[in-house]
Design an enzyme around this catalytic site. Structure first.
Site, mmCIF file in Angstrom:
data_model
loop_
_atom_site.group_PDB
_atom_site.id
_atom_site.type_symbol
_atom_site.label_atom_id
_atom_site.label_comp_id
_atom_site.label_asym_id
_atom_site.label_seq_id
_atom_site.Cartn_x
_atom_site.Cartn_y
_atom_site.Cartn_z
ATOM 1 N N GLU A 49 0.795 -1.157 0.049
ATOM 2 C CA GLU A 49 0.059 -0.031 0.014
ATOM 3 C C GLU A 49 0.850 1.190 0.042
ATOM 4 O O GLU A 49 1.840 1.239 0.630
ATOM 5 C CB GLU A 49 -0.631 -0.069 1.251
ATOM 6 C CG GLU A 49 -1.701 1.246 1.558
ATOM 7 C CD GLU A 49 -2.203 1.420 3.193
ATOM 8 O OE1 GLU A 49 -1.670 0.889 3.945
ATOM 9 O OE2 GLU A 49 -3.268 1.569 3.172
ATOM 10 N N ASN A 109 -6.990 6.148 -1.577
ATOM 11 C CA ASN A 109 -5.847 5.349 -1.240
ATOM 12 C C ASN A 109 -5.947 4.320 -2.423
ATOM 13 O O ASN A 109 -6.999 3.406 -2.376
ATOM 14 C CB ASN A 109 -5.886 4.968 0.271
ATOM 15 C CG ASN A 109 -4.914 4.026 0.464
ATOM 16 O OD1 ASN A 109 -4.108 3.519 -0.507
ATOM 17 N ND2 ASN A 109 -4.735 3.992 1.814
ATOM 18 N N LYS A 126 -9.400 2.233 -2.019
ATOM 19 C CA LYS A 126 -9.494 1.507 -0.664
ATOM 20 C C LYS A 126 -10.753 2.087 0.097
ATOM 21 O O LYS A 126 -11.343 3.132 0.028
ATOM 22 C CB LYS A 126 -8.407 2.144 0.312
ATOM 23 C CG LYS A 126 -8.394 1.498 1.761
ATOM 24 C CD LYS A 126 -7.185 1.761 2.552
ATOM 25 C CE LYS A 126 -7.300 1.197 3.755
ATOM 26 N NZ LYS A 126 -5.786 1.509 4.551
ATOM 27 N N GLU A 145 -6.209 8.434 7.686
ATOM 28 C CA GLU A 145 -6.574 8.406 6.487
ATOM 29 C C GLU A 145 -7.922 8.801 6.117
ATOM 30 O O GLU A 145 -8.286 9.068 5.163
ATOM 31 C CB GLU A 145 -6.777 6.749 6.283
ATOM 32 C CG GLU A 145 -5.286 6.193 5.937
ATOM 33 C CD GLU A 145 -5.275 4.790 5.831
ATOM 34 O OE1 GLU A 145 -5.820 4.338 4.463
ATOM 35 O OE2 GLU A 145 -4.949 3.876 6.538
ATOM 36 N N CYS A 171 -4.897 -3.033 2.757
ATOM 37 C CA CYS A 171 -4.330 -2.916 4.003
ATOM 38 C C CYS A 171 -5.860 -3.264 4.992
ATOM 39 O O CYS A 171 -5.985 -4.622 5.209
ATOM 40 C CB CYS A 171 -3.983 -1.562 4.606
ATOM 41 S SG CYS A 171 -2.975 -1.713 6.199
ATOM 42 N N ASN A 196 0.278 -0.845 5.452
ATOM 43 C CA ASN A 196 1.312 -0.365 6.304
ATOM 44 C C ASN A 196 0.574 -0.494 7.591
ATOM 45 O O ASN A 196 -0.323 0.274 7.907
ATOM 46 C CB ASN A 196 1.282 1.108 5.748
ATOM 47 C CG ASN A 196 2.157 1.382 4.713
ATOM 48 O OD1 ASN A 196 3.222 1.725 4.773
ATOM 49 N ND2 ASN A 196 1.466 1.433 3.412
HETATM 50 N N1 CDV Z 1 -2.733 1.380 6.806
HETATM 51 C C1 CDV Z 1 -3.814 0.592 7.356
HETATM 52 O O1 CDV Z 1 -4.983 0.511 6.880
HETATM 53 N N2 CDV Z 1 -3.584 0.175 8.812
HETATM 54 C C2 CDV Z 1 -4.285 -0.472 9.592
HETATM 55 C C3 CDV Z 1 -3.978 -0.142 10.840
HETATM 56 C C4 CDV Z 1 -4.567 1.284 11.265
HETATM 57 C C5 CDV Z 1 -4.614 -1.041 11.905
HETATM 58 C C6 CDV Z 1 -4.297 -1.773 9.437
HETATM 59 O O2 CDV Z 1 -5.430 -2.521 9.448
HETATM 60 O O3 CDV Z 1 -3.254 -2.395 9.480
#
Ligand code: CDV
Length: 311
Positions: A49, A109, A126, A145, A171, A196
Site C-alpha cells: 500500500e 488510497n 480503498k 486516512e 490494508c 502499512n
Molecule cells: N494502513 C492501514 O489501513 N492500517 C491499519 C491499521 C491502522 C490498523 C491496518 O489494518 O493495518
C-alpha cells in the site's frame, strides 16, 4: 483434485521509506525486486500500500500540502514508467499501491493491477479507511486516512488476467470478512493486498504481539473461508522512527502459510501456487451455490453498526 493450474506469485515486501527518500530511489528498489521476482519465475509481483512514499497519514498537514507532496496525478507517470517498461520487458504483472489525486481533485488510497504487457487492467480504491480526520495532539502519531482519502467507489474488483481471477484490496480491508467474500462471490482465485500496519495502536494499549497475530489470523481464515490464495505485502520497519510490522505472507486456500518474510527490509518471497488447490474447497465445504443461505444474511447489508437482537 482438478488438474493443476500454476501461477508464480511473488510478494515484494518493502523496508522503510523515509520522508527524505525521493520517488526515483523508491522505484529503483521496486525494480530490483521485480527483477528478482522474475528470476524466481514469478508471473505476478505484489507491492505494498502507498508504496511510493512514506506512510504519510501519520503526519498532520493540510489536504493541499498532502496532495502536493504525496499524491500522483497520473498513472503511469514519468517516475514510475520504468516499472511498466520492466513489466513488459520481463513479462511479469504487478500490483502497486499509491495515493491518487484525480483531475476533479478527489483523493483516494488506490492500487492498480498491471498485466504482463505493462498495461493497467484494473484500479481499486480503498474502502475501509481506518483512523480519524481530526488532529490528536496527545497521540504518539496520527492516522489520518479519514482526512486525506475519500471512501473508494469501485467496489471490490476481481479481474481475469494472466490466467487467474485476481481480487484487489488494501490494508485495513483485509480485516473485514465482507472484503474477501465479495471477491470469492466473483470466483476470485487469488486476493492481493498491500499494507502499512503501525506496530503501536494509537487508540488503546494493544500488546505489540497482537498486531502480528491479528494480521496473520485474518489472512489465514479469509483464505480458507473463501477458498483462495492471498498474497500480502508489507511496508515495514522504522520509517523515521515510526515502526510498522512486517510479516508479508502468501497463504494457501487451506489457510496454511506457504511463504513468509523473515526481515523488516526489502525482501521477495515466492510460491509457485497451484490455483486448483482452491477448487477442492470450492467444490465441497465452501460450495457456495449449494450451501450459502443469503435469505438469512439480510442483516449483513441492512445494518452498519451492531443493533438490538432480532425478536
Ligand atoms: N494502513 C492501514 O489501513 N492500517 C491499519 C491499521 C491502522 C490498523 C491496518 O489494518 O493495518
Amino acid at each position: 483434485m482438478s488438474q493443476s493450474r500454476k501461477l508464480g506469485i511473488a510478494v515484494a515486501q518493502m523496508g522503510p521509506v523515509h520522508l527524505a527518500d525521493d520517488r526515483k530511489s523508491v522505484v529503483n528498489r521496486l525494480l530490483d525486486m521485480l527483477r528478482e521476482a522474475k528470476e524466481r519465475r514469478a508471473n505476478l509481483v505484489v507491492f505494498p500500500e502507498l508504496a511510493l512514499t512514506t506512510f504519510f497519514p501519520r503526519y498532520w498537514m493540510s489536504e493541499k500540502e498532502a496532495a502536493e507532496r504525496f499524491f500522483e496525478t497520473a498513472m503511469p507517470n514519468p517516475t514510475v514508467q520504468p516499472l511498466f517498461d520492466a513489466a513488459r520487458q520481463y513479462e511479469i504483472g504487478f500490483y502497486l499501491g499509491y495515493a491518487e489525486l484525480t483531475r476533479e481533485g478527489q483523493r483516494f488510497n488506490t492500487s492498480i493491477l498491471v498485466d504482463s504487457h505493462g498495461e493497467i487492467v484494473r484500479k481499486y480504491r480503498k474502502i475501509h479507511l481506518p483512523g480519524h480526520a481530526d488532529h490528536k495532539p496527545d497521540a504518539p502519531f496520527q492516522h489520518l486516512e479519514k482526512k486525506y482519502f475519500g471512501v473508494g467507489d469501485l467496489g471490490f474488483p476481481v479481474t481475469r488476467t494472466m490466467g487467474a481471477n485476481i481480487g484487489m484490496c488494501i490494508c485495513n480491508d483485509r480485516r473485514w470478512p465482507e472484503t474477501w467474500r465479495a471477491m470469492s462471490l466473483q470466483s476470485a482465485e487469488i486476493g492481493v493486498v498491500g499494507y502499512n500496519t503501525p506496530s503501536w495502536n494509537i487508540h488503546w494499549n494493544e500488546p505489540p504481539h497482537l498486531r502480528m497475530h491479528t494480521h496473520l489470523v485474518t489472512l489465514q481464515a479469509s483464505a480458507y473461508q473463501n477458498a483462495m490464495w492471498i498474497a500480502a505485502a508489507a511496508k515495514c520497519g522504522s520509517e523515521d522512527g515510526f515502526h510498522m510490522i512486517g510479516g508479508s505472507v502468501i497463504v494457501a486456500p487451506s489457510g496454511e502459510i506457504a511463504a513468509q518474510s523473515s526481515t523488516e527490509e526489502d525482501e521477495v518471497i515466492f510460491v509457485n501456487a497451484d490455483l486448483a488447490l482452491g477448487d477442492t474447497f470450492r467444490e465441497h465445504v465452501f460450495n457456495f451455490a449449494k450451501h450459502r443461505r443469503p435469505e438469512h444474511y439480510r442483516l449483513l447489508v441492512e445494518r452498519t453498526g451492531a443493533g438490538e437482537p432480532l425478536p
